[in-house]
Write a protein that holds these residues in place. Structure first.
Motif, PDB file in Angstrom:
ATOM      1  N   THR A  42       0.778  -1.057  -0.052  1.00 33.85           N
ATOM      2  CA  THR A  42      -0.054   0.005   0.135  1.00 33.85           C
ATOM      3  C   THR A  42       0.837   1.152  -0.090  1.00 33.85           C
ATOM      4  N   ALA A  65      -0.096   0.060  -4.444  1.00 34.18           N
ATOM      5  CA  ALA A  65      -1.294  -0.608  -4.702  1.00 34.18           C
ATOM      6  C   ALA A  65      -2.076  -1.145  -3.411  1.00 34.18           C
ATOM      7  N   ASP A  66      -3.170  -0.871  -3.283  1.00 39.82           N
ATOM      8  CA  ASP A  66      -4.004  -1.295  -2.278  1.00 39.82           C
ATOM      9  C   ASP A  66      -4.717  -2.823  -2.870  1.00 39.82           C
ATOM     10  N   ASN A  69      -8.346  -3.187  -3.594  1.00 45.31           N
ATOM     11  CA  ASN A  69      -8.964  -2.427  -4.677  1.00 45.31           C
ATOM     12  C   ASN A  69      -8.603  -3.019  -6.046  1.00 45.31           C
ATOM     13  N   ASP A  72      -6.666  -0.539  -8.436  1.00 46.58           N
ATOM     14  CA  ASP A  72      -5.278  -0.567  -8.098  1.00 46.58           C
ATOM     15  C   ASP A  72      -4.641  -2.034  -8.720  1.00 46.58           C
ATOM     16  N   ASN A  75      -4.005  -1.745 -12.297  1.00 47.90           N
ATOM     17  CA  ASN A  75      -2.794  -0.914 -12.699  1.00 47.90           C
ATOM     18  C   ASN A  75      -1.560  -1.688 -12.222  1.00 47.90           C
TER      19      ASN A  75
END
Length: 291
Positions: A42, A65-66, A69, A72, A75
């Motif tokens: 995160t 990145a979470d 999510n 996220d 990505n």
């Protein structure tokens, strides 16, 4: 010892916070064995931890990145494939967190909003990683995905709280998704049930020092260290274990198959003459003595 077991392979490693993290040790070993990786955590953990230093050490791009999510994760995986030059060969999910544990809530008095967070971060995020990777066709054939678990998924351990539920769900996800990913694309999915290990997360468990000592006395080979877990992960990322999937693999020095060891029995006998508070009359419902 370097054997080039992962030469030419590419991967994503979640959860490398600091040198005590098992994910950190796995990343270092993967690099030593010839792999190139991206590191993810995160954004807050990246700022507070030492992930960027590890990225510099092993020449790995760090992508925040979470893991709960989906956007996220999309990505992250897309950027990882760009940075690594194509599909990936392995993923390590080393993520776990319980607000109930952090806040001192007992298992018989859980905050259910906290429980939702525990399950989402520690287990459902694994499903999300797998689902996003599959939809993006991000993992090469015979790729390997590993999540770190603990024997509390099968047995009750004082103080482990709702993390036990999360680990049980984590292992179920590995089996269910492992079947799908295996049949469709020959991708293997496993969990490693590791000995209690001194990490930032592990130290948050109530009575962790005593748990560590107990498992050391119970295990014929002693507790498996974080470095040894990293070595085990490398074998599961390699082509030497291509037909191992949907398994929960105990890496615990034999603890999971023990009933009672001589070392543990002798330690227990030393305290037989001492009074134990748990022998008193039963506590009231709000005491939570046994939580």
């Amino acid at each position: 010892m370097m054997n080039n077991l992962l030469k030419g392979k590419k991967g994503i490693i979640f959860g490398a916070l600091n040198p005590d993290s098992i994910a950190w040790k796995v990343a270092v070993r993967a690099h030593e064995e010839g792999a190139t990786v991206t590191l993810s955590n995160t954004p807050v953990a990246i700022r507070m931890g030492e992930t960027n230093q590890l990225g510099e050490q092993i020449n790995a791009e760090v992508i925040g990145a979470d893991a709960t999510n989906v956007e996220d994760l999309e990505n992250l995986i897309k950027k990882s494939m760009e940075a690594l030059g194509g599909k990936i060969d392995f993923i390590l999910h080393s993520i776990g967190m319980s607000p109930n544990v952090r806040k001192g809530r007992h298992y018989s008095d859980l905050d259910y909003n906290y429980l939702d967070k525990t399950l989402d971060v520690s287990a459902v995020s694994f499903h999300k990683v797998l689902q996003v990777a599959r939809k993006l066709d991000a993992i090469n054939e015979w790729g390997s995905v590993i999540a770190l678990s603990y024997v509390a998924a099968q047995r009750s351990f004082f103080g482990y709280n709702d993390m036990a539920d999360a680990k049980a769900l984590l292992e179920s996800i590995a089996r269910s998704f492992g079947y799908i990913y295996g049949r469709e694309r020959n991708v293997r999915v496993n969990t490693i049930s590791q000995s209690p290990t001194i990490t930032t997360a592990g130290n948050g468990v109530k009575g962790f020092d005593r748990l560590l000592d107990f498992s050391e006395r119970m295990s014929p080979l002693g507790n498996a260290t974080g470095d040894e877990c990293a070595d085990y992960c490398i074998t599961l990322f390699s082509d030497l274990t291509k037909k191992v999937t949907m398994q929960n693999l105990f890496h615990d020095g034999g603890f999971s198959n023990m009933g009672m060891s001589l070392r543990a029995l002798e330690q227990y006998e030393k305290g037989l003459d001492k009074h134990c508070a748990c022998d008193d009359e039963k506590p009231s419902a709000d005491e939570h003595r046994y939580d």
